[in-house]
Design a protein around this motif. Structure first.
Motif, PDB file in Angstrom:
ATOM      1  N   VAL A  31      39.055  39.881  32.033  1.00 28.71           N
ATOM      2  CA  VAL A  31      40.434  40.200  32.406  1.00 28.71           C
ATOM      3  C   VAL A  31      40.851  39.319  33.582  1.00 28.71           C
ATOM      4  N   TYR A  32      42.136  38.933  33.624  1.00 33.33           N
ATOM      5  CA  TYR A  32      42.667  38.258  34.815  1.00 33.33           C
ATOM      6  C   TYR A  32      43.742  39.126  35.445  1.00 33.33           C
ATOM      7  N   CYS A  33      43.836  39.083  36.783  1.00 30.70           N
ATOM      8  CA  CYS A  33      44.686  39.990  37.556  1.00 30.70           C
ATOM      9  C   CYS A  33      45.521  39.222  38.573  1.00 30.70           C
ATOM     10  N   ARG A  34      46.486  39.922  39.139  1.00 26.17           N
ATOM     11  CA  ARG A  34      47.196  39.424  40.307  1.00 26.17           C
ATOM     12  C   ARG A  34      46.300  39.604  41.533  1.00 26.17           C
ATOM     13  N   PRO A  35      46.491  38.808  42.591  1.00 22.42           N
ATOM     14  CA  PRO A  35      45.658  38.986  43.788  1.00 22.42           C
ATOM     15  C   PRO A  35      45.904  40.316  44.499  1.00 22.42           C
ATOM     16  N   VAL A  36      46.975  41.030  44.149  1.00 26.87           N
ATOM     17  CA  VAL A  36      47.252  42.333  44.765  1.00 26.87           C
ATOM     18  C   VAL A  36      46.788  43.492  43.883  1.00 26.87           C
ATOM     19  N   CYS A  37      46.042  43.217  42.834  1.00 30.85           N
ATOM     20  CA  CYS A  37      45.604  44.271  41.917  1.00 30.85           C
ATOM     21  C   CYS A  37      44.777  45.318  42.676  1.00 30.85           C
ATOM     22  N   PRO A  38      45.057  46.623  42.474  1.00 32.93           N
ATOM     23  CA  PRO A  38      44.315  47.667  43.207  1.00 32.93           C
ATOM     24  C   PRO A  38      42.917  47.931  42.671  1.00 32.93           C
ATOM     25  N   SER A  39      42.512  47.264  41.595  1.00 33.37           N
ATOM     26  CA  SER A  39      41.171  47.468  41.058  1.00 33.37           C
ATOM     27  C   SER A  39      40.098  47.017  42.055  1.00 33.37           C
TER      28      SER A  39
END
Length: 465
Positions: A31-39
């Motif tokens: 998976v790719y995310c935004r740098p602000v992802c809460p994961s």
């Protein structure tokens, strides 16, 4: 190039300043995310960084369902830059590949397909085709979740050539079928306008932005009423109209187009109109310490540089003024039925040989408008954010009757040059004199505000009574 340590620290701290500047891919989850992802923060050996989501998808990663990378604002870097890669990204984002393909994109940029591919891969890690596929999937998801069109209509509106291609593209990008992305209670209603939400980086100073359009209102083409901006649009395949209302973190858009394939181009026009890809925190950080501009930035945080829906329209209006432009619209504009909107601004073809003396223009001004229209018709002049800014400025100055002030105005609001500064403008000089007691050497002083001189100009204008 991305620096791993800088990106990892930004991701670990969930720094919102980096949102949209890169994406984070996790090899253990795919998976790719935004740098602000809460994961949970991934381990270093499992982490990869990509400049654009398309590069992450090309490497086999799918978008995170929690932080929604496709909903992040675009990187402001591409607005500031005017080089080949930045212009290519803006053209792809506007849907040009859907209209003319990669070959047509390269021709518009006056380079070979091979050279364009090489430059984009070197800087972004992905070529124009992959970037276009990613953009197509983002528009499709925006329509799936924001508007109850049938999925087949959405497929073609987003630029897919078939429903099968649409299904495959959505699965590859988001790991789910298109029907799974839609709320099951949504009802199909193809009769009304498209209803969309376009996100931006807060803050956004709404009152000065709407006031800018209200003060320069061209009756029949646009309207400002009760916090809403409306205007007609001329798009690649059709005409239409749009209304925009600013919310806390997104702009609500109602869009009516007669050809759904123009949706991508219309969405990009809306983002440009309200400068939704700006990074106000970065601009405030760079301008905030200046003794002249700093206090103005603190007074109006999130002030934007208004764009335009049509660069040719903006150039003509800057030459004519409001009253003459209104007569021009009612004589040669295309009628529409979208009260209080009545016309779409005339095309360059309609004005290239028009008898402009019939609406009271002087010979010199009429000659300027016709010369401007012919240059656009012949392809010698391009007045949009995808043009070569240096070349366009030179060609504008070569047209009799167009001076530095008009060119600076067009560069700011049509070409998207955020470092343009029409220092000869009387309003800017008056604002500088009012704030500092003098307007001498304003052009020299403005060099301290690079690369945000257009925002500095907007703050100076906004400070006037």
């Amino acid at each position: 190039m991305l620096d791993f340590e800088t990106c990892y620290r930004a991701m670990s701290s969930r720094d919102p300043r980096f949102d949209g500047r890169f994406v984070v891919a996790v090899t253990s989850t795919g998976v790719y995310c935004r740098p602000v992802c809460p994961s949970r923060t991934p381990k270093r050996p499992n982490t990869r960084f990509f400049v654009v989501p398309a590069a992450a998808e090309a490497a086999g990663f799918r978008a995170c369902r929690r932080c929604r990378p496709e909903s992040a604002p675009e990187s402001p870097e591409w607005n500031v830059r005017g080089d080949l890669v930045a212009r290519a990204l803006r053209l792809i984002t506007a849907g040009v590949v859907d209209e003319v393909g990669i070959g047509g994109l390269a021709r518009q940029l006056t380079v070979s397909e091979r050279h364009l591919h090489r430059q984009m891969v070197a800087e972004l890690g992905v070529g124009p085709q992959a970037f276009a596929l990613n953009r197509r999937a983002q528009i499709a998801r925006l329509l799936i979740e924001s508007q109850a069109l049938s999925l087949s209509d959405i497929a073609f509106a987003a630029g897919y050539s078939s429903v099968r291609q649409f299904n495959h593209g959505i699965r590859a990008a988001f790991g789910r079928a298109p029907s799974e992305l839609r709320n099951g209670s949504a009802k199909v209603d193809c009769t009304g306008p498209l209803v969309l939400r376009l996100r931006y980086r807060p803050p956004l100073s709404a009152e000065p932005l709407l006031g800018w359009f209200a003060e320069r209102l061209l009756t029949g083409v646009e309207a400002v009423d009760d916090g809403e901006y409306r205007r007609t649009l001329r798009l690649p395949r059709s005409t239409g109209w749009v209304s925009l209302r600013i919310g806390a973190d997104a702009v609500s858009v109602r869009l009516h187009v007669s050809d759904l394939r123009d949706t991508t181009a219309a969405v990009q026009r809306c983002r440009e109109l309200f400068d939704l890809d700006a990074d106000p925190d970065m601009i405030a950080e760079d301008l905030g310490d200046d003794p002249l501009i700093g206090p103005l930035v603190a007074t109006r945080p999130g002030l934007r540089v208004p764009g335009c829906a049509d660069g040719f329209e903006l150039a003509v209006r800057s030459v004519l003024g409001q009253q003459a432009a209104r007569r021009l619209v009612h004589r040669w504009g295309e009628p529409v039925a979208a009260q209080p909107l009545t016309h779409v601004f005339p095309t360059p073809d309609a004005l290239a040989e028009a008898d402009l003396a019939a609406i009271g223009l002087t010979t010199r001004r009429a000659d300027t408008i016709r010369a401007l229209a012919r240059a656009v018709c012949d392809g010698d002049l391009r007045l949009d954010r995808y043009a070569d800014r240096t070349d366009t400025v030179a060609r504008l100055l070569a047209i009799p009757g167009i001076g530095q002030r008009t060119v600076g105005y067009v560069a700011m609001h049509a070409l998207g040059d955020l470092d343009a500064f029409p220092s000869g403008d009387l309003g800017l000089r008056g604002a500088a004199r009012r704030l500092s007691g003098t307007s001498s050497r304003l052009d020299e002083r403005s060099r301290q505000w690079r690369p945000w001189r257009s925002y500095a100009a907007m703050h100076l204008w906004a400070s006037l009574p």
